[in-house]
Every structure is written in structure tokens, then in C-alpha cells.
Design a protein around this motif. Sequence first.
Motif, mmCIF file in Angstrom:
data_model
loop_
_atom_site.group_PDB
_atom_site.id
_atom_site.type_symbol
_atom_site.label_atom_id
_atom_site.label_comp_id
_atom_site.label_asym_id
_atom_site.label_seq_id
_atom_site.Cartn_x
_atom_site.Cartn_y
_atom_site.Cartn_z
ATOM 1 N N GLU A 256 -42.415 -108.994 -40.273
ATOM 2 C CA GLU A 256 -41.644 -107.844 -39.734
ATOM 3 C C GLU A 256 -40.078 -107.833 -40.114
ATOM 4 O O GLU A 256 -39.585 -106.711 -40.400
ATOM 5 C CB GLU A 256 -41.352 -107.753 -38.159
ATOM 6 N N ARG A 294 -35.834 -110.580 -26.838
ATOM 7 C CA ARG A 294 -37.053 -110.770 -26.079
ATOM 8 C C ARG A 294 -37.317 -109.479 -25.475
ATOM 9 O O ARG A 294 -38.752 -109.246 -25.253
ATOM 10 C CB ARG A 294 -36.641 -111.623 -25.171
ATOM 11 N N ASP A 295 -36.719 -108.728 -25.090
ATOM 12 C CA ASP A 295 -36.971 -107.573 -24.393
ATOM 13 C C ASP A 295 -37.297 -106.369 -25.087
ATOM 14 O O ASP A 295 -37.210 -105.243 -24.782
ATOM 15 C CB ASP A 295 -36.014 -107.052 -23.050
ATOM 16 N N SER A 296 -37.139 -106.552 -26.470
ATOM 17 C CA SER A 296 -37.001 -105.221 -27.328
ATOM 18 C C SER A 296 -38.378 -104.934 -27.764
ATOM 19 O O SER A 296 -39.606 -105.446 -27.027
ATOM 20 C CB SER A 296 -36.484 -105.734 -28.645
ATOM 21 N N ALA A 297 -38.702 -103.776 -28.410
ATOM 22 C CA ALA A 297 -40.233 -103.390 -28.938
ATOM 23 C C ALA A 297 -40.602 -103.848 -30.334
ATOM 24 O O ALA A 297 -41.660 -103.547 -30.668
ATOM 25 C CB ALA A 297 -39.960 -101.846 -28.907
ATOM 26 N N LEU A 298 -39.784 -104.941 -30.482
ATOM 27 C CA LEU A 298 -40.276 -105.640 -31.755
ATOM 28 C C LEU A 298 -41.597 -106.186 -31.694
ATOM 29 O O LEU A 298 -41.891 -106.587 -30.556
ATOM 30 C CB LEU A 298 -39.178 -106.744 -32.208
ATOM 31 N N ARG A 299 -42.370 -106.014 -32.769
ATOM 32 C CA ARG A 299 -43.624 -106.771 -32.658
ATOM 33 C C ARG A 299 -43.424 -108.261 -32.373
ATOM 34 O O ARG A 299 -44.328 -108.861 -31.708
ATOM 35 C CB ARG A 299 -44.506 -106.582 -34.093
ATOM 36 N N ALA A 301 -41.484 -109.782 -30.683
ATOM 37 C CA ALA A 301 -41.288 -110.083 -29.137
ATOM 38 C C ALA A 301 -42.585 -109.810 -28.576
ATOM 39 O O ALA A 301 -42.985 -110.594 -27.443
ATOM 40 C CB ALA A 301 -40.314 -109.012 -28.589
ATOM 41 N N ARG A 302 -43.611 -109.221 -28.780
ATOM 42 C CA ARG A 302 -45.008 -109.162 -28.370
ATOM 43 C C ARG A 302 -45.642 -110.388 -28.398
ATOM 44 O O ARG A 302 -46.160 -110.874 -27.833
ATOM 45 C CB ARG A 302 -45.452 -107.837 -28.909
ATOM 46 N N SER A 336 -53.904 -107.164 -29.656
ATOM 47 C CA SER A 336 -52.611 -106.899 -29.848
ATOM 48 C C SER A 336 -52.162 -106.234 -31.270
ATOM 49 O O SER A 336 -50.959 -106.091 -31.202
ATOM 50 C CB SER A 336 -51.952 -108.538 -29.662
#
Length: 417
Positions: A256, A294-299, A301-302, A336
Motif C-alpha cells: 500500500e 488505526r481508525d483510517s480506511a487504509l488497507r 488498518a484492516r 478481506s
Amino acid sequence: MRDRDLYASILGISSPWGVVDVELDLAGDEVRVKVEFGPGAPTPCPECGKGCARYDHRERRWRHLDTCQLKTILVAAVPRIECPEHGVRQVTVPWAEPHGNFTAMFEALVIDWLKVASFKAVAAKLRMTWDEVDGIQGRAVKRGLARRGTVAATRIGVDETSFQKRHEYVTVVVDLEEPRVLHVADDRREESLGAYFQSLSPEVRERIRVVSMDMHKPFIAAVRRWVPEAEWKIAFDKFHVAMHLGKAVDDVRRRENREYAEEGPSPLKGTKYLWLWNPANMSRERTRAFAPLRDSALRTARAWALKEAAMDLWHYASLGWAHRQWKAWIGWALRSRLEPVKRVGRMVREHLWGILNAVIQGATNAATESINSRIQWVKRVACGYRNRERFRNAIYFHLGGLDLYPATLRRATHTGS
Ligand SMILES: [Zn+2]
């Protein structure tokens, strides 16, 4: 006090042995203490203790503790006897083990130093060759292992650790109840672990309840082959699952980050370790820096959330409940759309039986991991092992929980003078 009596007393030489001469060799930085066996003293067979006739004698030398910084050498003509049953044998000397060129007290000194200093430092400080130090360490381990005998361990951990820089490994078996190394074998093949099980009697193998390990096929095969009801005893522990997931998170992050970097500044730049640290151990500043990521929409973070979720699935007492929760997690991982995480998801699905064993048995390989990190220290203080035999000895020496000292030393200290 004459020099002979002085030496007899400080070296702990007593009847039937006596000091007959002390020779100072200043050029050689050495003092030689000549010791003789009383001419009329009885000469028992070292094997059966029967009084036997003298046969001849052989001159031998032992390095003893330094006196006034001089190397101190005991020199003695040691009688040989002829036993009707055991043949020609050398009588035992009270200051040394049957083989080797050092007195028991000197060996004990080397053992004490080896516990805290590197091979190289011990050799330099005590004016010994590398091979001499190695010989003492090897003998210490040999006697320690012989004294320990078979350990009937019920919970064991298995791990592999690299040997030198090349892709060579040793397999290490650890007693999880009383953390110590039980077995070290070359490579990480089925036979490497198999050799350990083979050294145990069927009764002792039967008593094994848990074998904690990574999902390494050859190890699984070895346990299945040698341990009854292996399907219930093999436990894939949390640490290794965490390691696989940590790597998956890192793979997702790298990819990413690369994609972002092509377009401009990446929000993932310099964040590698934030994703790898255990959030419970993070400092306040780091937690603050990490929260928006951590709270972002980044992959990434998932992927991280999936890893953390898996870390919460190890405390169940009921098999049914644990099974349902893990199945749910596997489903989440497989959906995922993060290839590295899906790969771990499939691995977990395939090995779920052993993960559930670990959950239900409360099995953890933490002791093995802590021993593994101490093995890395052993590797460092050794400054490069020329062969595996030495590496293996050093592991047993430092981490085997062995009684390493010469038996002669115990006898000497018990009887006094
Ligand atoms: Zn005999």
C-alpha cells in the motif's frame, strides 16, 4: 613451612599422594609441582576397587589454578595396576577426572567463567587455546547430560533456530514446565525431532500431553509418528500465529505504501513499527500517533484489525465456543480481499485443530521463545562457531539446566583434607 608443604596444602594434595618437588620456571611463566604416589600405598583397581599389583607408571600433567599468576602444572607418575578382571588400568587421581589435562578445580573455574564471558575472553584471560576451552565445555555438557538422564516432560515446545548466517538450522526441544533445553538436533527435518522422541521410552512418550510448535510440516509428522494421540496434543501456539499475521500486516503495508508513494507523500511512511508493536506496550505518544492510522480506511488498518482480533481468540475454555469464534475469524480473513491475510486465513483453517488444542490446553510456547532469544545471545558470545557440535554444546551448557561440574570436585570438597 617449606615450599613442598605449602603447595601440598594449597593444592589439597593428601596421602597417599605427596608433593616431592616444586620447580619454578620464570621464563616459561610456570611453576611445576611434582607429585608422587606413596611407594607402599595400596593400589586399588579403579573399576572394582580390588587391591591389585602395580604394573608400571605413566607420567601425566594437569594444569591447576594459577599460583601468584604463574601457570601451575601438576606433574605425577601415575601408577598403573593389573587387575585380574579389568586388565591394566591407571589408578584414579583425586584432583582430576579420568581424562583431560586439567584439574577438577581448574575445570570448575573455566566453567564459571564460560557462564558469563565469551569463549574468546575465557581463552585469552586464562591463557588457553580455543580447543582447550572447547574440550572443557564439551566434557561439562557430557557429564551434565549423563547426570540428568531422561526427563519425563509432559509439556514440551519445539522450535527451530538458525545456525550461523547461512540457511542452516537446529531444532530445539524445550521443557515448558521447567524451562530448559531438553534436546538439540541438526536441521529441522522430521528426523531432527524424531531423534528426540526415539531417545524416550514408550512410557515416557505416552506421558507427553502438549507439544507446542509452529505449523512446520516435518515437526507435525514427527509428533504424529511418535506420540500417541498426537491429534490432541499438537498445539500451534499464539506466538507463531501472531508472527504469521504480523508478517501479513507488513506485506499489506509495504504494498500500500508503494502505491501511495507513486502518487505523492504516503500516509504510511515511517509507520512500519507502529503496526507491529503490541498496542498494550505502546507509549502514550505512540498510541496517539497510531490512533488516526488505526481508525483510517487504509488497507493496512484492516489487516491490522484482523490480526488484533485473532490475538483475542486464545482465552476460551470451551471447545465449542472457541471453534465458532475461530471459524468466524477465518471467514472474515478469507473475505478481506487482502491476499497476505487470506493466505494466513487459509493456513489457520487448515491447522485449526492444533490451534484449538493450544486454546483449550492453554498451551503457550513463550518459554521456548524466551530460550530462543537466549540462544541468540549464546551465538553472540561464541563469536562464531566453527561447527554445529560446538553450537549445540553451548546451548546445552547455558540453557540445559545441567549440573556441569566435575564429580572429582564434589568428592574433594566433601572429604576435605
Ligand atoms: Zn578390577
